[in-house]
Design a protein around this motif. Structure first.
Motif, PDB file in Angstrom:
ATOM      1  N   PRO A  20      -5.364  14.502  -5.957  1.00  0.00           N
ATOM      2  CA  PRO A  20      -5.088  13.257  -6.420  1.00  0.00           C
ATOM      3  C   PRO A  20      -4.617  12.916  -4.489  1.00  0.00           C
ATOM      4  O   PRO A  20      -4.382  13.668  -4.139  1.00  0.00           O
ATOM      5  N   LEU A  21      -4.918  11.889  -4.917  1.00  0.00           N
ATOM      6  CA  LEU A  21      -4.639  11.554  -3.010  1.00  0.00           C
ATOM      7  C   LEU A  21      -3.781   9.807  -3.081  1.00  0.00           C
ATOM      8  O   LEU A  21      -3.970   8.751  -4.316  1.00  0.00           O
ATOM      9  N   LEU A  22      -2.570   9.600  -3.233  1.00  0.00           N
ATOM     10  CA  LEU A  22      -1.329   8.860  -2.848  1.00  0.00           C
ATOM     11  C   LEU A  22      -1.756   8.071  -1.706  1.00  0.00           C
ATOM     12  O   LEU A  22      -1.040   8.445  -0.490  1.00  0.00           O
ATOM     13  N   ILE A  23      -2.717   6.570  -1.365  1.00  0.00           N
ATOM     14  CA  ILE A  23      -2.236   6.381  -0.454  1.00  0.00           C
ATOM     15  C   ILE A  23      -1.207   5.448   0.182  1.00  0.00           C
ATOM     16  O   ILE A  23      -1.399   4.487  -1.064  1.00  0.00           O
ATOM     17  N   THR A 100      17.306  -0.144  14.221  1.00  0.00           N
ATOM     18  CA  THR A 100      17.689  -0.327  13.154  1.00  0.00           C
ATOM     19  C   THR A 100      16.809   0.159  11.784  1.00  0.00           C
ATOM     20  O   THR A 100      17.182   0.251  10.811  1.00  0.00           O
ATOM     21  N   VAL A 101      15.144   0.169  11.891  1.00  0.00           N
ATOM     22  CA  VAL A 101      14.593   0.658  10.409  1.00  0.00           C
ATOM     23  C   VAL A 101      14.864   1.672  10.517  1.00  0.00           C
ATOM     24  O   VAL A 101      15.400   3.173  10.940  1.00  0.00           O
ATOM     25  N   GLU A 102      14.700   2.098   9.283  1.00  0.00           N
ATOM     26  CA  GLU A 102      15.441   3.084   8.047  1.00  0.00           C
ATOM     27  C   GLU A 102      14.401   3.204   6.319  1.00  0.00           C
ATOM     28  O   GLU A 102      13.597   2.461   6.577  1.00  0.00           O
ATOM     29  N   PRO A 103      13.954   3.752   6.168  1.00  0.00           N
ATOM     30  CA  PRO A 103      13.101   3.929   5.241  1.00  0.00           C
ATOM     31  C   PRO A 103      13.908   3.268   3.812  1.00  0.00           C
ATOM     32  O   PRO A 103      14.764   3.042   3.787  1.00  0.00           O
ATOM     33  N   VAL A 104      12.579   2.480   3.320  1.00  0.00           N
ATOM     34  CA  VAL A 104      13.083   1.927   2.380  1.00  0.00           C
ATOM     35  C   VAL A 104      13.920   2.520   1.116  1.00  0.00           C
ATOM     36  O   VAL A 104      13.507   3.745   0.839  1.00  0.00           O
ATOM     37  N   PRO A 105      14.541   1.799   0.243  1.00  0.00           N
ATOM     38  CA  PRO A 105      15.607   2.459  -0.096  1.00  0.00           C
ATOM     39  C   PRO A 105      14.981   3.489  -1.759  1.00  0.00           C
ATOM     40  O   PRO A 105      13.895   2.585  -1.748  1.00  0.00           O
ATOM     41  N   GLY A 106      15.068   4.083  -2.151  1.00  0.00           N
ATOM     42  CA  GLY A 106      14.359   5.383  -2.745  1.00  0.00           C
ATOM     43  C   GLY A 106      13.134   5.986  -2.078  1.00  0.00           C
ATOM     44  O   GLY A 106      12.186   6.707  -3.382  1.00  0.00           O
ATOM     45  N   VAL A 107      12.677   6.023  -1.099  1.00  0.00           N
ATOM     46  CA  VAL A 107      11.399   5.942  -1.234  1.00  0.00           C
ATOM     47  C   VAL A 107      11.282   7.420  -1.134  1.00  0.00           C
ATOM     48  O   VAL A 107      10.558   8.462  -1.124  1.00  0.00           O
ATOM     49  N   GLU A 108      12.337   8.346   0.037  1.00  0.00           N
ATOM     50  CA  GLU A 108      13.232   9.686  -0.112  1.00  0.00           C
ATOM     51  C   GLU A 108      12.829  10.492  -1.564  1.00  0.00           C
ATOM     52  O   GLU A 108      11.725  11.594  -1.975  1.00  0.00           O
ATOM     53  N   PHE A 110      10.787   9.392  -3.834  1.00  0.00           N
ATOM     54  CA  PHE A 110       9.971   9.369  -4.669  1.00  0.00           C
ATOM     55  C   PHE A 110       9.197  10.330  -3.956  1.00  0.00           C
ATOM     56  O   PHE A 110       8.772  11.018  -4.277  1.00  0.00           O
ATOM     57  N   LEU A 111       9.057  10.525  -2.553  1.00  0.00           N
ATOM     58  CA  LEU A 111       8.264  11.239  -1.940  1.00  0.00           C
ATOM     59  C   LEU A 111       9.168  12.684  -2.044  1.00  0.00           C
ATOM     60  O   LEU A 111       7.839  13.587  -2.854  1.00  0.00           O
ATOM     61  N   ALA A 112      10.248  12.932  -2.575  1.00  0.00           N
ATOM     62  CA  ALA A 112      10.448  14.443  -2.715  1.00  0.00           C
ATOM     63  C   ALA A 112       9.762  14.521  -4.534  1.00  0.00           C
ATOM     64  O   ALA A 112       9.187  15.859  -4.968  1.00  0.00           O
ATOM     65  N   ARG A 113       9.714  13.734  -5.093  1.00  0.00           N
ATOM     66  CA  ARG A 113       9.258  13.972  -6.766  1.00  0.00           C
ATOM     67  C   ARG A 113       8.309  14.007  -7.045  1.00  0.00           C
ATOM     68  O   ARG A 113       7.370  14.876  -7.707  1.00  0.00           O
ATOM     69  N   THR A 114       7.152  13.530  -5.716  1.00  0.00           N
ATOM     70  CA  THR A 114       5.616  13.540  -6.408  1.00  0.00           C
ATOM     71  C   THR A 114       5.790  14.688  -4.689  1.00  0.00           C
ATOM     72  O   THR A 114       4.080  14.725  -4.168  1.00  0.00           O
ATOM     73  N   ALA A 115       5.851  15.501  -4.610  1.00  0.00           N
ATOM     74  CA  ALA A 115       5.515  16.529  -3.759  1.00  0.00           C
ATOM     75  C   ALA A 115       4.433  17.309  -3.671  1.00  0.00           C
ATOM     76  O   ALA A 115       3.972  17.456  -2.499  1.00  0.00           O
ATOM     77  N   ASP A 116       3.741  17.472  -5.188  1.00  0.00           N
ATOM     78  CA  ASP A 116       2.912  18.278  -5.360  1.00  0.00           C
ATOM     79  C   ASP A 116       1.543  17.068  -5.345  1.00  0.00           C
ATOM     80  O   ASP A 116       0.324  17.482  -5.858  1.00  0.00           O
ATOM     81  N   VAL A 117       1.624  16.392  -5.120  1.00  0.00           N
ATOM     82  CA  VAL A 117       0.081  14.716  -4.716  1.00  0.00           C
ATOM     83  C   VAL A 117       0.355  14.765  -3.072  1.00  0.00           C
ATOM     84  O   VAL A 117       1.296  14.534  -1.935  1.00  0.00           O
TER      85      VAL A 117
END
Length: 141
Positions: A20-23, A100-108, A110-117
């Protein structure tokens, strides 16, 4: 690979190797940059005589490629946008967003939860901008 004459090479279906690849899109999905960019654009349009609120800018310009945004600006102000003004605005936006730019709230999370993808980014943003954000967000640490 070289296959000796008279021998055959086993052909394996691609599915056997597929993973699987998440783009991900970047601006507005990974980097919370859309509001910053649109607020800056609203402020700039207002400063050149076209009063524009953040909500109006978001409605007209959010999520567009740069070339499409420029075309929409031309339609909105009713005349060509001189290259000097475009360059000035682009410089202002980059300066504001860099600090000033920051990650979208929750993206970190999400990336951690989908570390295997496996993941990649598809973006029309410059490589310089992508590198800046990834470094600023600490995503490669």
């Amino acid at each position: 690979p070289h296959v000796p004459q008279g021998e055959s090479m086993e052909v394996r279906p691609a599915e056997k190797y597929a993973r699987p690849l998440l783009i991900l899109d970047f601006d507005g999905v990974v980097a919370d940059s859309e509001v910053i960019a649109n607020q800056s654009l609203a402020d700039y349009l207002t400063s050149i005589g076209h009063p524009t609120s953040l909500d109006e800018a978001i409605g007209m310009f959010m999520g567009r490629r740069h070339a499409d945004t420029l075309a929409a600006i031309v339609r909105y102000i009713g005349r060509e946008w001189p290259p000097s003004l475009e360059a000035e605005h682009r410089g202002r936006v980059r300066a504001v967003m860099r600090g000033t730019v920051e990650p979208v709230p929750g993206v970190e999370a999400f990336l951690a939860r989908t570390a295997d993808v496996s993941k990649c980014v598809a973006s029309s943003s410059s490589r310089e901008w992508l590198d800046h954000c990834v470094d600023r967000f600490g995503f490669l640490r």
